[in-house]
Design an enzyme around this catalytic site. Structure first.
Site, PDB file in Angstrom:
ATOM      1  N   TYR A 149      10.104  -6.703  -6.514  1.00 16.68           N
ATOM      2  CA  TYR A 149      11.470  -7.208  -6.326  1.00 16.68           C
ATOM      3  C   TYR A 149      11.728  -8.527  -7.054  1.00 16.68           C
ATOM      4  O   TYR A 149      12.820  -9.071  -6.973  1.00 16.68           O
ATOM      5  CB  TYR A 149      11.756  -7.418  -4.833  1.00 16.68           C
ATOM      6  CG  TYR A 149      12.200  -6.181  -4.104  1.00 16.68           C
ATOM      7  CD1 TYR A 149      11.797  -4.925  -4.515  1.00 16.68           C
ATOM      8  CD2 TYR A 149      13.028  -6.271  -2.994  1.00 16.68           C
ATOM      9  CE1 TYR A 149      12.183  -3.789  -3.835  1.00 16.68           C
ATOM     10  CE2 TYR A 149      13.430  -5.141  -2.303  1.00 16.68           C
ATOM     11  CZ  TYR A 149      13.001  -3.908  -2.731  1.00 16.68           C
ATOM     12  OH  TYR A 149      13.399  -2.792  -2.050  1.00 16.68           O
ATOM     13  N   LYS A 219      -0.371  -1.135   0.457  1.00 20.97           N
ATOM     14  CA  LYS A 219      -0.822   0.087  -0.226  1.00 20.97           C
ATOM     15  C   LYS A 219      -2.008  -0.276  -1.117  1.00 20.97           C
ATOM     16  O   LYS A 219      -2.052   0.060  -2.308  1.00 20.97           O
ATOM     17  CB  LYS A 219       0.316   0.670  -1.075  1.00 20.97           C
ATOM     18  CG  LYS A 219       1.344   1.456  -0.314  1.00 20.97           C
ATOM     19  CD  LYS A 219       0.816   2.781   0.226  1.00 20.97           C
ATOM     20  CE  LYS A 219       0.566   3.803  -0.859  1.00 20.97           C
ATOM     21  NZ  LYS A 219       0.024   5.068  -0.285  1.00 20.97           N
ATOM     22  N   ASP A 285       2.003   4.027   4.267  1.00 19.62           N
ATOM     23  CA  ASP A 285       2.507   5.364   4.625  1.00 19.62           C
ATOM     24  C   ASP A 285       2.018   5.779   6.016  1.00 19.62           C
ATOM     25  O   ASP A 285       2.775   6.351   6.805  1.00 19.62           O
ATOM     26  CB  ASP A 285       2.174   6.419   3.564  1.00 19.62           C
ATOM     27  CG  ASP A 285       0.784   6.263   2.974  1.00 19.62           C
ATOM     28  OD1 ASP A 285       0.242   5.145   3.023  1.00 19.62           O
ATOM     29  OD2 ASP A 285       0.233   7.241   2.484  1.00 19.62           O
ATOM     30  N   ASP A 309      11.040  -3.804   3.034  1.00 20.96           N
ATOM     31  CA  ASP A 309      12.406  -3.289   2.950  1.00 20.96           C
ATOM     32  C   ASP A 309      12.498  -1.937   3.660  1.00 20.96           C
ATOM     33  O   ASP A 309      13.351  -1.710   4.524  1.00 20.96           O
ATOM     34  CB  ASP A 309      12.777  -3.154   1.464  1.00 20.96           C
ATOM     35  CG  ASP A 309      14.268  -3.103   1.250  1.00 20.96           C
ATOM     36  OD1 ASP A 309      15.014  -3.111   2.248  1.00 20.96           O
ATOM     37  OD2 ASP A 309      14.703  -3.050   0.086  1.00 20.96           O
TER      38      ASP A 309
END
Ligand code: NAP
Length: 420
Positions: A149, A219, A285, A309
């Site tokens: 971002y 991740k 996830d 987000d």
């Protein structure tokens, strides 16, 4: 005494009549702000009588600023927020067009508001898509300045993208880009300082409030040197700066490797009984599954910008949607903080006195907590919950509930005021 909120050493100095700048916002913003400010003033009066009051100071941003000054985000707005430290805003339109920055992103960057803080809890009576929304009680600390971002990205076919592609292939020997000629390229910076300042605040928050755990969501299994490093640096900081207050999964794994699972379990059980904050991590996830299957396992969440987000909105949906999700962007060192609605401007409902003002109202409650006026925040939480529980709601909840009474934005605010 009227004046500005100041930061001295680690303390926020709040006068009895603090000046707080606000941006009413675009689209539905003015309806929402009018309703919210009535609730804020009534709650302060209820708690402090005439001893304390907020002195609201309007600053311009978005469409109103553009109409009145020709500038979407006037320098005066930034300097006012810089000066008064703490402010609040409604949603702003992101002007569409090449080169136009999001106003929200601009505010966060200008004031280095590196934490996007979003508490997620269930208010009794709110319609939810899951069976046990009350099991969700989390505090998200999302890194707000780094990651993909940061806005460093280049469109395919541009000289910049080509330059990067050439650098990667000629100087770094990168052969992994599947379709190099037609790829757009983005860059994902994740730093030690950026990670540490966020994780430090998340842990401090958990320690101060006696919360059970901080989970680093990442991740790192795929992006080892950015997301994986976030986890590694997070654990290292926890062990270095909070060695007496926390017990980390790193430590658990060390004991398990050295002495076996039983001693590691015993050490973990001892840490829990001593009310140490457990620092753990989970892959993003898997986390998104587990917030549905066992949300009670999570408390404070520290995560990177993009994960944060997605996670914020997914959690907001579980407890009843973005109409009532509050948020804040904070720099804990400087004391700068802007509290804000997490939804957008919902322009199709502008000037209809229709939408739910809950997100700005609860963001205001967070603001009162931040400046130490906790009783005011508690009144607002209780007033809002009582109102919804008695079936007095705006259209977004009304369409999901049986036998509720449909209220306008302004009526909903009045009902909360009655229930303060
Ligand atoms: P949005 O304004 O959040 O609206 C999407 C939908 O969410 C609405 O149509 C409505 O659903 C629901 N909703 C939003 N606010 C609500 C409220 N207060 N009460 C009840 N329901 C509410 O998203 P968008 O249409 O994608 O974005 C519109 C503009 O807002 C864009 O310019 C975007 O850039 C900007 N934006 C600003 C912020 C911010 O300032 N923080 C954040 C996000 C987007 P229903 O249609 O189902 O009734």
């Amino acid at each position: 005494m009227t004046g500005e909120i100041r930061k001295e050493k680690n303390n926020l100095i709040v006068p009895d009549f603090p000046v707080i700048p606000f941006i009413e916002g675009d689209g539905t913003g003015p309806d929402i702000w009018k309703a919210s400010v009535r609730v804020f003033n009534a709650a302060v009066e209820k708690v402090y009588g005439s001893e304390k009051r907020i002195v609201w100071k309007e600053v311009l941003a978005g469409e109103k600023a553009f109409r009145e000054t020709g500038n979407w985000l006037p320098e005066e707005t930034l300097s006012t927020f810089r000066h008064y430290l703490v402010g609040i805003k409604g949603p702003l339109t992101t002007p569409v067009g090449e080169g136009m920055r999001s106003l929200n992103v601009a505010l966060r960057q200008e004031l280095d508001l590196y934490t996007c803080y979003r508490p997620v809890r269930y208010f009794d009576g709110v319609p939810s898509p899951v069976r046990h929304p009350e099991k969700v009680n989390m505090y998200i600390f999302r890194e707000n300045t780094e990651d993909i971002y940061a806005g460093i990205e280049y469109l395919n076919g541009t000289p910049e993208a080509e330059k990067i592609r050439k650098f990667l292939s000629d100087e770094m020997g990168v052969r992994k880009i599947r379709f190099p000629e037609s790829s757009s390229i983005g860059i994902k910076p994740v730093s030690v300082e950026g990670t540490e300042r966020l994780v430090r605040q998340a842990i401090k928050f958990a320690v101060d409030r006696n919360l059970p755990s901080v989970t680093l969501v990442h991740k790192g299994n795929i992006m080892k040197f950015t997301e994986g490093a976030f986890m590694k640096w997070g654990y290292a900081l926890a062990e270095r700066e909070f060695s007496n207050e926390v017990f980390t999964w790193n430590r658990y794994r060390e004991i398990a490797d050295r002495e076996g699972a039983a001693p590691a379990d015993a050490a973990l059980a001892e840490a829990v009984s001593n009310r140490k904050v457990i620092i753990k991590d989970v892959i993003a996830d898997a986390f998104l599954q587990q917030i549905l299957t066992r949300p009670e396992d999570y408390s404070v969440i520290a995560t990177l910008n993009l994960n944060g987000d997605y996670i914020s909105d997914a959690l907001a949906a579980i407890v009843g949607g973005i109409g009532i999700a509050p948020g804040a962007n904070i720099n804990f060192e400087s004391g700068h903080a802007i509290f804000e609605a997490t939804h957008g401007t919902a322009p199709k409902y502008a000037d209809q006195d229709k939408v739910n003002p809950g997100s700005v109202i609860l963001s205001g409650a967070l603001m009162f907590e931040f400046i130490g006026w906790k009783d005011v925040a508690d009144r607002i939480y209780a007033g809002l919950e009582k109102t919804i529980r008695s079936g007095l709601v705006t259209y977004d909840f009304h369409r999901l509930m049986n036998n509720a009474n449909l209220l306008k934005t302004s009526e909903f605010a009045s009902a909360i005021i009655n229930n303060l």
